[in-house]
Scaffold this active site. Structure first.
Site, PDB file in Angstrom:
ATOM      1  N   LYS A  30       0.839  -1.208   0.000  1.00 19.50           N
ATOM      2  CA  LYS A  30       0.000   0.000   0.000  1.00 19.50           C
ATOM      3  C   LYS A  30       0.872   1.256   0.000  1.00 19.50           C
ATOM      4  O   LYS A  30       2.078   1.180   0.294  1.00 19.50           O
ATOM      5  CB  LYS A  30      -0.907  -0.021   1.235  1.00 19.50           C
ATOM      6  CG  LYS A  30      -0.155  -0.019   2.566  1.00 19.50           C
ATOM      7  CD  LYS A  30      -1.076  -0.352   3.747  1.00 19.50           C
ATOM      8  CE  LYS A  30      -0.298  -0.388   5.046  1.00 19.50           C
ATOM      9  NZ  LYS A  30      -1.127  -0.853   6.173  1.00 19.50           N
TER      10      LYS A  30
ATOM     11  N   ARG B 232     -10.182  -0.423  14.858  1.00 14.40           N
ATOM     12  CA  ARG B 232      -9.959   0.448  13.711  1.00 14.40           C
ATOM     13  C   ARG B 232     -10.785  -0.073  12.541  1.00 14.40           C
ATOM     14  O   ARG B 232     -11.743   0.543  12.125  1.00 14.40           O
ATOM     15  CB  ARG B 232      -8.460   0.481  13.376  1.00 14.40           C
ATOM     16  CG  ARG B 232      -8.109   1.392  12.239  1.00 14.40           C
ATOM     17  CD  ARG B 232      -6.630   1.364  11.914  1.00 14.40           C
ATOM     18  NE  ARG B 232      -6.197   0.079  11.364  1.00 14.40           N
ATOM     19  CZ  ARG B 232      -4.983  -0.124  10.850  1.00 14.40           C
ATOM     20  NH1 ARG B 232      -4.090   0.842  10.820  1.00 14.40           N
ATOM     21  NH2 ARG B 232      -4.652  -1.304  10.366  1.00 14.40           N
TER      22      ARG B 232
ATOM     23  N   TYR C 210      15.981  30.165   8.973  1.00 12.66           N
ATOM     24  CA  TYR C 210      14.747  30.821   9.420  1.00 12.66           C
ATOM     25  C   TYR C 210      14.709  30.909  10.950  1.00 12.66           C
ATOM     26  O   TYR C 210      15.070  29.951  11.640  1.00 12.66           O
ATOM     27  CB  TYR C 210      13.523  30.015   8.979  1.00 12.66           C
ATOM     28  CG  TYR C 210      13.136  30.199   7.543  1.00 12.66           C
ATOM     29  CD1 TYR C 210      12.779  31.446   7.042  1.00 12.66           C
ATOM     30  CD2 TYR C 210      13.098  29.108   6.684  1.00 12.66           C
ATOM     31  CE1 TYR C 210      12.402  31.601   5.722  1.00 12.66           C
ATOM     32  CE2 TYR C 210      12.721  29.242   5.364  1.00 12.66           C
ATOM     33  CZ  TYR C 210      12.369  30.491   4.883  1.00 12.66           C
ATOM     34  OH  TYR C 210      11.997  30.639   3.579  1.00 12.66           O
TER      35      TYR C 210
HETATM   36  C1  LIG Z   1      -0.330  -1.817   6.887  1.00 19.78           C
HETATM   37  C2  LIG Z   1      -0.885  -3.118   7.356  1.00 19.78           C
HETATM   38  C3  LIG Z   1      -0.059  -4.255   7.414  1.00 19.78           C
HETATM   39  C4  LIG Z   1       1.435  -4.187   7.248  1.00 19.78           C
HETATM   40  O1  LIG Z   1       2.000  -3.786   8.476  1.00 19.78           O
HETATM   41  P1  LIG Z   1       3.567  -3.663   8.722  1.00 19.78           P
HETATM   42  O2  LIG Z   1       3.680  -3.254  10.131  1.00 19.78           O
HETATM   43  O3  LIG Z   1       4.066  -2.619   7.770  1.00 19.78           O
HETATM   44  O4  LIG Z   1       4.179  -4.988   8.450  1.00 19.78           O
HETATM   45  C5  LIG Z   1      -0.674  -5.476   7.698  1.00 19.78           C
HETATM   46  N1  LIG Z   1      -2.001  -5.555   7.954  1.00 19.78           N
HETATM   47  C6  LIG Z   1      -2.803  -4.464   7.956  1.00 19.78           C
HETATM   48  C7  LIG Z   1      -4.246  -4.629   8.266  1.00 19.78           C
HETATM   49  C8  LIG Z   1      -2.271  -3.215   7.663  1.00 19.78           C
HETATM   50  O5  LIG Z   1      -3.064  -2.134   7.680  1.00 19.78           O
END
Ligand SMILES: *Cc1c(COP(=O)(O)O)cnc(C)c1O
Length: 367
Positions: A39, A136, A258
């Site tokens: 992703k 979540r 800055y």
């Molecule tokens: C992003 C995500 C992962 C991957 O997690 P990592 O900590 O990057 O290995 C796996 N499962 C879900 C549901 C996620 O949202």
């Protein structure tokens, strides 16, 4: 993408290291399928290049967050299984069918929607996500209970896997891991028997009980420590060199940057490097970050600007810090995890924030 000579930053992504990390995770979880999470453009590293390398290494299942990402990945990988974490929203059913994407169904509403759509087709694939404490995404316990009582709600779909997600997997001492593991076992025991998956990167390192049938790492593939409290077992993937634009001599009572937050107290040499917060070098690294020239640390002095940082290079020979040369921003002396710690964030945020203005090159990929 800029030409190499014009680029303020040169980002090198080692696809060979990603493949080695994939293989190392496979050895860690020998009984499980290792799916890959790609992703957010493979955590900022380039989804197409990364996914092609992983497929060549034997990966068959890929997770993305959105339908858009899935459609883009489908163009790169015509035959892989591609699952979408966000699941199926009203009106997006046809997009899943058209690009042959697998929705991760997160609640009964998504289940009923996908089941209704699936009735017109021949066995549509799906992944079920049950929530075991993250609060979540995923079916909350009472919805999982309702589904267990009426499994026919899944009629017409082929459930490939039942997954859940750990909240504290980066901390092996957290009691919550065990609680989620027990709850996952209890919930899945009452659902139709399907392959199961609980572990992302951190979970893989919690031990074999957490592996089940499928694991789905993201960050560990990209070389970031799955448990920031321990030595990193993963091979580093990212190297970022920043280009020196200008070098100047300063002395008290001058200031740098800055807000004039860095007051010069002694004769110093300051190099301006063309990597700023618009490139993902976050502003909290102002007067905090460090880069390297060879083995010598060169501290960030003054505030991080949008397009540049200023480094105190007094500690290196003049001939080692000239305009056009580069400094190590991320690399063997400055792992992503160290940079993240200095910035008060996590490696995930540093990687996904890496800017789009770099000259990017991929090394070590499949032939
Ligand atoms: C992003 C995500 C992962 C991957 O997690 P990592 O900590 O990057 O290995 C796996 N499962 C879900 C549901 C996620 O949202």
């Amino acid at each position: 993408m800029p030409r190499f000579d014009d680029a303020g930053g040169i980002l090198t992504i080692d696809l060979g290291a990603i493949i080695r990390n994939y293989e190392a995770l496979r050895e860690r979880a020998p009984g499980a399928e290792v799916a890959a999470v790609v992703k957010a453009d493979a955590y900022g590293l380039g989804m197409a290049e990364v996914a092609r390398a992983l497929e060549a290494a034997g990966c068959r299942t890929f997770y993305v967050a959105t339908v858009d990402e899935g459609a883009e990945l489908r163009r790169v990988l015509p035959t892989a299984e591609i699952a979408v974490f966000n699941g199926v929203l009203a009106g997006s059913e046809m997009d899943f069918a058209e690009h042959r994407l697998i929705p991760v169904l997160n609640d009964l509403g998504q289940i009923d929607r996908w089941a209704a759509f699936a009735r017109g087709w021949d066995e549509m694939p799906a992944i079920l996500h049950v929530d075991t404490g993250m609060n979540r995404l995923g079916l909350p316990p009472h919805e999982a209970e309702a589904l267990a009582a009426m499994p026919e709600r899944l009629d017409g779909m082929r459930v490939r896997c039942v997954i859940s997600h750990l909240a504290c997997a980066d901390d092996p001492e957290a009691e919550m891991n065990r609680r989620q593991l027990d709850l996952f076992r209890a919930i899945t025991a009452r659902l139709p028997r399907r392959p199961r998956g609980l572990a992302a990167s951190g979970g893989i390192f919690l031990g074999p009980e957490y592996h089940f049938d499928q694991v789905r790492p993201g960050i560990a593939l990209y070389g970031v420590a799955p448990d920031p409290g321990r030595p990193n077992p993963m091979a580093p993937v990212v190297h970022l060199a920043g280009r020196i634009l200008q070098v100047r001599d300063v002395d008290s009572p001058m200031a740098v940057g800055y807000g004039a937050t860095h007051r010069v107290t002694r004769p110093s040499r300051i190099a301006t490097v063309a990597v700023g917060y618009a490139d993902g070098y976050v502003r909290s690294l102002s007067n905090q970050g460090r880069c390297f020239i060879g083995d010598v640390p060169v501290p960030v002095v003054g505030r991080v600007s949008m397009d540049s940082i200023t480094l105190d290079v007094s500690g290196v020979a003049e001939t080692e810090a000239l305009p056009g040369m580069t400094v190590e921003v991320i690399g063997p002396h400055r792992p992503v995890d160290d940079l993240a710690r200095e910035a008060g964030t996590i490696g995930y945020e540093i990687l996904t924030g890496l800017g789009r203005r770099f000259f990017r090159r991929y090394v070590g990929g499949p032939a």
